[in-house]
Design an enzyme around this catalytic site. Sequence first.
Site, short mmCIF file in Angstrom:
data_model
loop_
_atom_site.label_atom_id
_atom_site.label_comp_id
_atom_site.label_asym_id
_atom_site.label_seq_id
_atom_site.Cartn_x
_atom_site.Cartn_y
_atom_site.Cartn_z
N LYS A 162 0.75 -1.18 0.22
CA LYS A 162 0.10 0.13 -0.14
C LYS A 162 0.93 1.31 -0.09
O LYS A 162 1.88 1.07 0.68
CB LYS A 162 -0.84 0.11 1.12
CG LYS A 162 -1.37 1.18 1.19
CD LYS A 162 -2.60 1.58 2.63
CE LYS A 162 -3.18 2.86 2.81
NZ LYS A 162 -3.87 2.98 4.11
N GLU A 207 -9.76 12.02 12.12
CA GLU A 207 -8.98 10.82 12.59
C GLU A 207 -8.04 11.34 13.57
O GLU A 207 -7.17 12.15 14.02
CB GLU A 207 -7.89 10.36 11.29
CG GLU A 207 -7.39 9.16 11.90
CD GLU A 207 -6.81 8.19 10.61
OE1 GLU A 207 -6.01 7.13 10.89
OE2 GLU A 207 -7.02 8.73 9.50
#
Length: 391
Positions: A162, A207
């Site tokens: 990723k 977040e």
Amino acid sequence: MTTALPQRRSVRVREIEDDADLWALPPSGDATVSWMHDGRGMIGWGEAARFEITGPGQYEQAARAWSGFVSLLGGDAASAVAFASFSFDDRGRSVLIVPQVLVTRRENRNRVTTIGPGTPSPRTPIARPGRVRWSDGALPRDRWREAVAEAVRRLRRGELEKVVLARDLLAETDQPLDPRFLLRELARRHPQCWTFAVDGLIGATPEMLLRRRGDQVTSQVLAGSSWSGDGEQLLASQPHRDEHDFAVESLLTAIAPHCADVRASGPSVLRLRNIAHLATDVSATLTTGVDLLGLAAAVHPTAAVGGTPRRAAADLIAELEDLDRGRYAAPVGWLDANGDGELGLALRCAQLSGSRARLFAGCGIVAESDPDVEVRETDAKFAAVREALGA
């Protein structure tokens, strides 16, 4: 490391009952700092102390600077808070600011903390930005799509699992940008997010990277996003689940040496104004006594903002992104004299400078990612600040 310290360090604390608009309290937009969530939190102005940090070991440098300042305050340190915004990597500049005046709101009761003489500043009304003109950032939209396509090719060859690629967007306004205006609009539109301001970096992040309260640590990992708002489709998407799992695993691995009783609950769907995310809540008990900045040094960058493996992702970001992230996607928040506090990730944000704003947005890329979808996802993430500016 550069520092600025007050000549007088007396600390005064008083409580007032007040339901006024917090964004109207700072006398001007200069040196405004903020950390707010759903109408509660902190806003401050002026600088009782300022620490600018560059080079390797930024979290260790920040910890030493903050510890030294706390020792100067002595018994008054319990009331002091530092607002922190870190560079994404060692190339940039990190900042700790201790406001001269700090207003903390809890249940419509405000506590006002003043460090130093507290000289009143001239008051100016909150100014609207006027007309906004937009232009490309480091990579135009089509070239950024090509960078994503190249990243997908590398991922499919197995070079890494990723990578997170970011892009920027530039805004020019008729009037100098007033941080109070942007903060107020972001808080009104995104009450579920933490609305922050530190040294001109303004945003509304969904977040929470780390929260430390004594020996208790919590985090909420967000990775895997959809602007359609279809939570079931998001949960069923294997590419999004893979992206999310990489982010969760990187956080758990990083905190494991410092914690016991580590628990992860998720993923669930967090729905925001114009986008939905996969979310996993993490809790743990500290066993090493490390403070908030020590934890930040251990976990950043997680796979949520960098990639996995970490080194391979960092190399690919440097090759393809063509962007100096500055303090975007790095820890931002506050800490107190006990080493407790909250650090989010600096997302959905812009760096203000006079009449210019530089907006940032990024996406997690895995082997199954579609470059066209990722471009549209960054557009959705830019919308938080674009709408707040009146676009």
